[in-house]
Design a protein around this motif. Structure first.
Motif, PDB file in Angstrom:
ATOM      1  N   GLU A 128       0.834  -1.205   0.000  1.00 10.67           N
ATOM      2  CA  GLU A 128       0.000   0.000   0.000  1.00 10.67           C
ATOM      3  C   GLU A 128       0.868   1.254   0.000  1.00 10.67           C
ATOM      4  N   LEU A 129       1.994   1.208   0.734  1.00  9.44           N
ATOM      5  CA  LEU A 129       2.919   2.340   0.690  1.00  9.44           C
ATOM      6  C   LEU A 129       3.452   2.546  -0.723  1.00  9.44           C
ATOM      7  N   ALA A 130       3.772   1.428  -1.390  1.00 12.05           N
ATOM      8  CA  ALA A 130       4.297   1.518  -2.752  1.00 12.05           C
ATOM      9  C   ALA A 130       3.258   2.111  -3.704  1.00 12.05           C
ATOM     10  N   LEU A 131       2.009   1.711  -3.541  1.00 12.48           N
ATOM     11  CA  LEU A 131       0.944   2.275  -4.373  1.00 12.48           C
ATOM     12  C   LEU A 131       0.736   3.749  -4.063  1.00 12.48           C
ATOM     13  N   ARG A 132       0.793   4.061  -2.811  1.00 19.61           N
ATOM     14  CA  ARG A 132       0.524   5.434  -2.391  1.00 19.61           C
ATOM     15  C   ARG A 132       1.599   6.397  -2.882  1.00 19.61           C
ATOM     16  N   GLU A 232      -9.584  24.702  -7.019  1.00 22.45           N
ATOM     17  CA  GLU A 232      -9.603  23.391  -7.674  1.00 22.45           C
ATOM     18  C   GLU A 232      -9.145  22.310  -6.708  1.00 22.45           C
ATOM     19  N   ASP A 233      -8.061  22.626  -5.922  1.00 19.75           N
ATOM     20  CA  ASP A 233      -7.581  21.653  -4.955  1.00 19.75           C
ATOM     21  C   ASP A 233      -8.626  21.414  -3.875  1.00 19.75           C
ATOM     22  N   THR A 234      -9.309  22.469  -3.466  1.00 20.31           N
ATOM     23  CA  THR A 234     -10.312  22.345  -2.418  1.00 20.31           C
ATOM     24  C   THR A 234     -11.399  21.353  -2.814  1.00 20.31           C
ATOM     25  N   HIS A 235     -11.804  21.355  -4.076  1.00 24.93           N
ATOM     26  CA  HIS A 235     -12.871  20.473  -4.516  1.00 24.93           C
ATOM     27  C   HIS A 235     -12.357  19.162  -5.106  1.00 24.93           C
ATOM     28  N   GLY A 236     -11.045  19.005  -5.216  1.00 24.68           N
ATOM     29  CA  GLY A 236     -10.477  17.761  -5.698  1.00 24.68           C
ATOM     30  C   GLY A 236     -10.595  17.519  -7.183  1.00 24.68           C
ATOM     31  N   HIS A 237     -10.860  18.582  -7.971  1.00 25.95           N
ATOM     32  CA  HIS A 237     -11.005  18.388  -9.414  1.00 25.95           C
ATOM     33  C   HIS A 237      -9.726  17.844 -10.035  1.00 25.95           C
ATOM     34  N   GLY A 238      -8.572  18.336  -9.549  1.00 26.01           N
ATOM     35  CA  GLY A 238      -7.301  17.881 -10.098  1.00 26.01           C
ATOM     36  C   GLY A 238      -7.075  16.403  -9.852  1.00 26.01           C
ATOM     37  N   LEU A 239      -7.486  15.914  -8.682  1.00 22.93           N
ATOM     38  CA  LEU A 239      -7.329  14.492  -8.371  1.00 22.93           C
ATOM     39  C   LEU A 239      -8.226  13.632  -9.256  1.00 22.93           C
ATOM     40  N   CYS A 260      -5.405   8.760  -1.437  1.00 22.90           N
ATOM     41  CA  CYS A 260      -4.561   9.110  -0.283  1.00 22.90           C
ATOM     42  C   CYS A 260      -4.435  10.618  -0.140  1.00 22.90           C
ATOM     43  N   ARG A 261      -4.194  11.292  -1.259  1.00 22.64           N
ATOM     44  CA  ARG A 261      -4.077  12.756  -1.193  1.00 22.64           C
ATOM     45  C   ARG A 261      -5.385  13.381  -0.707  1.00 22.64           C
ATOM     46  N   ALA A 262      -6.520  12.828  -1.164  1.00 18.17           N
ATOM     47  CA  ALA A 262      -7.810  13.377  -0.756  1.00 18.17           C
ATOM     48  C   ALA A 262      -8.020  13.233   0.740  1.00 18.17           C
ATOM     49  N   TYR A 263      -7.740  12.046   1.286  1.00 14.05           N
ATOM     50  CA  TYR A 263      -7.936  11.848   2.721  1.00 14.05           C
ATOM     51  C   TYR A 263      -6.954  12.663   3.543  1.00 14.05           C
ATOM     52  N   GLU A 264      -5.723  12.803   3.045  1.00 14.61           N
ATOM     53  CA  GLU A 264      -4.743  13.604   3.776  1.00 14.61           C
ATOM     54  C   GLU A 264      -5.158  15.074   3.848  1.00 14.61           C
ATOM     55  N   ASN A 265      -5.907  15.524   2.852  1.00 18.53           N
ATOM     56  CA  ASN A 265      -6.323  16.934   2.818  1.00 18.53           C
ATOM     57  C   ASN A 265      -7.741  17.145   3.344  1.00 18.53           C
ATOM     58  N   GLY A 266      -8.295  16.107   3.953  1.00 14.15           N
ATOM     59  CA  GLY A 266      -9.592  16.262   4.612  1.00 14.15           C
ATOM     60  C   GLY A 266     -10.797  16.236   3.709  1.00 14.15           C
ATOM     61  N   ILE A 267     -10.629  15.846   2.424  1.00 11.68           N
ATOM     62  CA  ILE A 267     -11.779  15.819   1.510  1.00 11.68           C
ATOM     63  C   ILE A 267     -12.070  14.397   1.035  1.00 11.68           C
ATOM     64  N   ALA A 296      -6.832   3.151   0.787  1.00 13.05           N
ATOM     65  CA  ALA A 296      -6.235   4.473   0.971  1.00 13.05           C
ATOM     66  C   ALA A 296      -6.724   5.113   2.270  1.00 13.05           C
ATOM     67  N   ALA A 297      -7.987   4.936   2.563  1.00 12.13           N
ATOM     68  CA  ALA A 297      -8.535   5.493   3.812  1.00 12.13           C
ATOM     69  C   ALA A 297      -7.865   4.860   5.025  1.00 12.13           C
ATOM     70  N   ARG A 298      -7.675   3.531   4.975  1.00 13.56           N
ATOM     71  CA  ARG A 298      -6.988   2.861   6.090  1.00 13.56           C
ATOM     72  C   ARG A 298      -5.550   3.314   6.204  1.00 13.56           C
ATOM     73  N   MET A 299      -4.890   3.456   5.074  1.00 15.00           N
ATOM     74  CA  MET A 299      -3.491   3.808   5.064  1.00 15.00           C
ATOM     75  C   MET A 299      -3.247   5.174   5.663  1.00 15.00           C
ATOM     76  N   THR A 300      -4.155   6.079   5.469  1.00 11.02           N
ATOM     77  CA  THR A 300      -4.002   7.451   5.984  1.00 11.02           C
ATOM     78  C   THR A 300      -4.651   7.605   7.349  1.00 11.02           C
ATOM     79  N   GLY A 301      -5.139   6.495   7.915  1.00 12.12           N
ATOM     80  CA  GLY A 301      -5.728   6.547   9.246  1.00 12.12           C
ATOM     81  C   GLY A 301      -7.094   7.163   9.287  1.00 12.12           C
ATOM     82  N   ARG A 302      -7.783   7.134   8.153  1.00 14.77           N
ATOM     83  CA  ARG A 302      -9.122   7.732   8.067  1.00 14.77           C
ATOM     84  C   ARG A 302     -10.176   6.640   8.029  1.00 14.77           C
ATOM     85  N   ARG A 303     -11.393   7.056   8.110  1.00 13.33           N
ATOM     86  CA  ARG A 303     -12.496   6.142   8.050  1.00 13.33           C
ATOM     87  C   ARG A 303     -12.741   5.701   6.609  1.00 13.33           C
TER      88      ARG A 303
END
Length: 306
Positions: A128-132, A232-239, A260-267, A296-303
């Protein structure tokens, strides 16, 4: 020497001279490859005790790391000189294994220790780290531990000191860097023998992937001020666009990275379904996409997603 042998056997009732002879042979073989080694006891600790144990060093100044010229400074005694290796084993006739010092030239060894005793799946965590972080572990030396764990041997840059860490990357993943050591293959311990995994004994340690090297280094100090994210980053369009642009063979990797980026940024909770739909549009099945986002949610410690 006979007196020393009797003393050693008294302290280590399970010891045999053959075990020390085998350990020395394996240690000399490692030294021929340029790896600096030290003798280890059956407990995987340095076999030679500190020469300062009965005369504590003064509190002022750094501790002795072998400057006194005597043996017993742990990994700081490590050497690839055959004469020095023989000298150390002669001073520790109860040794049944050897340690390989990390971070020293010419290999600047970095060890990734995948543990199995923590109740976690460290191999899955590494994948998962490698994927992330978008890296792959190249073919390299792999040492299997008596408990079923694995040590991956990698090489680091000569001008970078990789620190030791325990479960910082993920539960069950320890890192052996500068000032640390790995138990060498052929070593005998109280729990069994360390052995090289089939097909890897003659491989050279592979260079550490740049993305993995980045996360092995200490995290940078937090900046005093941070720029506000763009709309754009706030709404995650780039992701979402990043996932939509995936080609076959990189769809899962891109989805995992974006999630992973989305969960790390709270979205993450808000963006999980749009990311899943984007991944399905590229060809993943809904089940595959949902599983990847949950990882990804588990990896970043999110729900995780439902």
């Amino acid at each position: 020497m006979a007196t020393t042998d009797r003393y050693a056997r008294a302290r280590h009732p399970g010891h045999s001279r053959q075990a020390t002879t085998l350990a020395l042979a394996h240690a000399l073989s490692a030294a021929e490859r340029g790896l600096a080694v030290i003798p280890l006891s059956r407990t995987k600790l340095p076999a030679l005790r500190s020469p300062h144990r009965d005369t504590p060093e003064p509190p002022a100044g750094p501790p002795c790391r072998g400057e006194c010229g005597r043996l017993g400074h742990g990994v700081y005694d490590a050497s690839a000189d055959p004469a020095r290796v023989r000298e150390m084993f002669a001073a520790a006739p109860w040794a049944t294994g050897y340690g390989i010092a990390c971070g020293l030239p010419p290999h600047h060894l970095v060890g990734i220790d995948l543990d199995t005793k923590t109740g976690t799946n460290s191999s899955t965590a590494l994948r998962e780290l490698a994927l992330r972080h978008l890296f792959t572990i190249p073919p390299t030396v792999v040492v299997v531990t008596p408990s079923g764990g694995r040590h991956l041997w990698l090489t680091g840059p000569p001008d970078v000191a990789i620190p030791n860490s325990a479960s910082r990357l993920a539960p069950g993943i320890d890192v052996r860097g500068a000032g640390g050591y790995l138990v060498g293959p052929g070593s005998r311990t109280d729990h069994g023998v360390y052995a090289t995994a089939p097909g890897t004994a003659h491989l050279p340690p592979a260079p550490c992937p740049r993305a993995l090297l980045h996360i092995l280094l200490p995290p940078p100090r937090p900046a005093t001020t941070a720029a506000a994210p763009s709309p754009e980053d706030t709404h995650g369009h780039g992701l979402i666009h990043f996932v939509l642009a995936a080609h076959e063979g990189q769809r899962n990797t891109r989805l995992f990275w974006a999630a992973c980026r989305a969960y790390e940024n709270g979205i993450g909770p808000t963006l999980s379904e749009p990311l899943i739909q984007a991944a399905v549009h590229t060809g993943l099945t809904p089940r595959e996409a949902r599983s990847t986002v949950a990882s990804a949610a588990r990896m970043t410690g999110r729900r995780g997603v439902g």
